[in-house]
Design a protein around this motif. Structure first.
Motif, mmCIF file in Angstrom:
data_model
loop_
_atom_site.group_PDB
_atom_site.id
_atom_site.type_symbol
_atom_site.label_atom_id
_atom_site.label_comp_id
_atom_site.label_asym_id
_atom_site.label_seq_id
_atom_site.Cartn_x
_atom_site.Cartn_y
_atom_site.Cartn_z
ATOM 1 N N ALA A 60 -24.003 31.557 41.295
ATOM 2 C CA ALA A 60 -25.029 32.569 41.571
ATOM 3 C C ALA A 60 -26.399 32.097 41.085
ATOM 4 C CB ALA A 60 -24.645 33.886 40.911
ATOM 5 N N VAL A 99 -21.476 39.424 43.819
ATOM 6 C CA VAL A 99 -21.362 38.744 42.517
ATOM 7 C C VAL A 99 -20.881 39.740 41.461
ATOM 8 C CG1 VAL A 99 -22.654 37.637 40.661
ATOM 9 C CG2 VAL A 99 -23.090 36.988 43.021
ATOM 10 N N TRP A 158 -18.742 33.263 49.433
ATOM 11 C CA TRP A 158 -18.453 34.394 48.557
ATOM 12 C C TRP A 158 -17.092 35.005 48.871
ATOM 13 C CZ3 TRP A 158 -21.092 34.300 44.491
ATOM 14 C CH2 TRP A 158 -22.411 33.869 44.505
#
Lengths: 203, 181
Positions: A196, A151, A79
């Motif tokens: 995701a 996200v 991430w």
């Protein structure tokens, strides 16, 4: 008692945890049912050997060096890298958009309407993103809150970059560079959503 | 939420905290503590040592990637085992999509197809498990060896709980037949 009910009790019977009344009912059923007699015998004969199976078995070779190597490779592009990519995207978008608008050729601006140019670039991406967002919503509860936060934060960054590129393209619809920039933003959005969704399904 | 906040609500194992913070050597300690059980699980599910080694590596790489999502709501061992099962079953589904061959089925008779019975050979339980058809082996290992419930197996293997039960009883019958031969 049906065979299905009997089967549901067999494991508890073998483990000795079945209530006396249920145990009696099972025994009565088994006495007249050949199939359940076989299942009870199979469960009973395997319970001991299964308990004796080793819970640990070492792999033939040392796997740690190979795993360790993959960790170093894998950890970076998580991430964090996506976040960095998103930040880079918006920074680049701002700079490049300003440059592109600055050297805009006014004669080409009238070649296509701004809205049409945007629609042409965005065709397919918007629907794809909506589908992925719906899929992500379904798997949302399986993701850790901090993952969701990352996200969403990155989606916001990308959305800003897309909005900026879109506005610029509307002003200068014939500008190919702006089209590429807008398309890159959508591709980033779809890639992030896909990752995701994949994560939410794997967990 | 940061790593330390995540861990503050659980049995804050310093090694686990360090691994969550990105220390590969701390993760190595976790690896060595758990690799035996994970390899055993992978070996029994895969029925093949070489594949089990690859899957074991995949499990720990995946665990490293997902470590921040471990919130201490269950024991680390439980979390890791469930993740391992998911890795193995996901790999199997991917392989199935490639090969179009898959044996998790509602048809109990299918459990016996394709099994090498090796007449006259006495089997120990471990070898007999490895000879079970894939679907029956999966359910037997997860239920009888690893202690998952039929509902959990149904969820992970994407089959009905009734199918899981049917496969378990079929697996037991096959195993008993082979072992008593």
């Amino acid at each position: 008692m049906t065979c299905e009910s009997a089967r549901n009790l067999i494991d508890s019977y073998v483990a000795g945890t079945l209530a006396a009344r249920d145990a009696l009912a099972l025994e009565e059923h088994v006495a007249v049912c050949a199939e359940c007699t076989i299942d009870l015998a199979a469960a009973g004969s395997l319970a001991g050997p299964v308990r004796a199976l080793p819970r640990r078995m070492d792999p033939p070779g040392d796997l740690w060096p190979a795993v360790r190597q993959r960790l170093v490779r894998k950890r970076t592009p998580g991430w964090g890298a996506l976040a960095a990519a998103a930040v880079l995207l918006i920074a680049l978008t701002s700079v490049v958009t300003a440059l592109l608008l600055d050297r805009r050729d006014a004669t080409t601006a009238s070649l296509a309407s701004g809205a049409a140019a945007v629609r042409m670039v965005e065709a397919g991406y918007v629907e794809q993103a909506l589908e992925l967002e719906a899929a992500l919503e379904q798997g949302r509860e399986r993701l850790a809150p901090e993952t969701i936060t990352i996200v969403e934060r990155n989606l916001d960054v990308i959305a800003k970059a897309i909005a900026e590129s879109r506005a610029a393209l509307e002003q200068d619809p014939a500008n190919q560079d702006l089209r590429i920039l807008l398309r890159t933003g959508h591709e980033q959005r779809v890639a992030l959503l896909e990752q995701a969704v994949r994560l939410s399904r794997e967990l | 939420m940061g790593v330390h906040e995540i861990a503050s609500g659980m049995n804050a194992d310093p090694g686990l905290l360090a691994a969550q913070a990105g220390d590969p050597d701390a993760f190595g300690t976790l690896y060595h503590a758990h690799v035996g059980r994970i390899f055993a699980l992978c070996l029994r599910l895969a029925g093949d040592s070489r594949r089990a080694e690859e899957l074991t590596q995949d499990v720990f790489v995946r665990a490293w990637e997902r470590l921040s999502s471990f919130r201490g709501e269950s024991a680390f061992t439980t979390w890791l085992h469930r993740l391992a099962v998911n890795v193995v079953l996901t790999d199997r589904r991917t392989a199935w999509r490639r090969s179009r061959r898959f044996e998790l089925t509602d048809d109990p008779a299918a459990f016996e197809r394709g099994v090498d019975r090796s007449e006259g050979v006495e089997l120990d339980l471990e070898a007999a498990i490895s000879r079970l058809p894939e679907g029956a082996r999966t359910v037997f290992v997860l239920h009888d060896v690893e202690g998952f419930t039929h509902d959990e197996i149904a969820d992970m293997a994407r089959i009905a709980a009734g199918t899981s039960r049917a496969q378990l009883f079929r697996a037991r019958r096959l195993l008993r037949g082979w072992l008593e031969r």
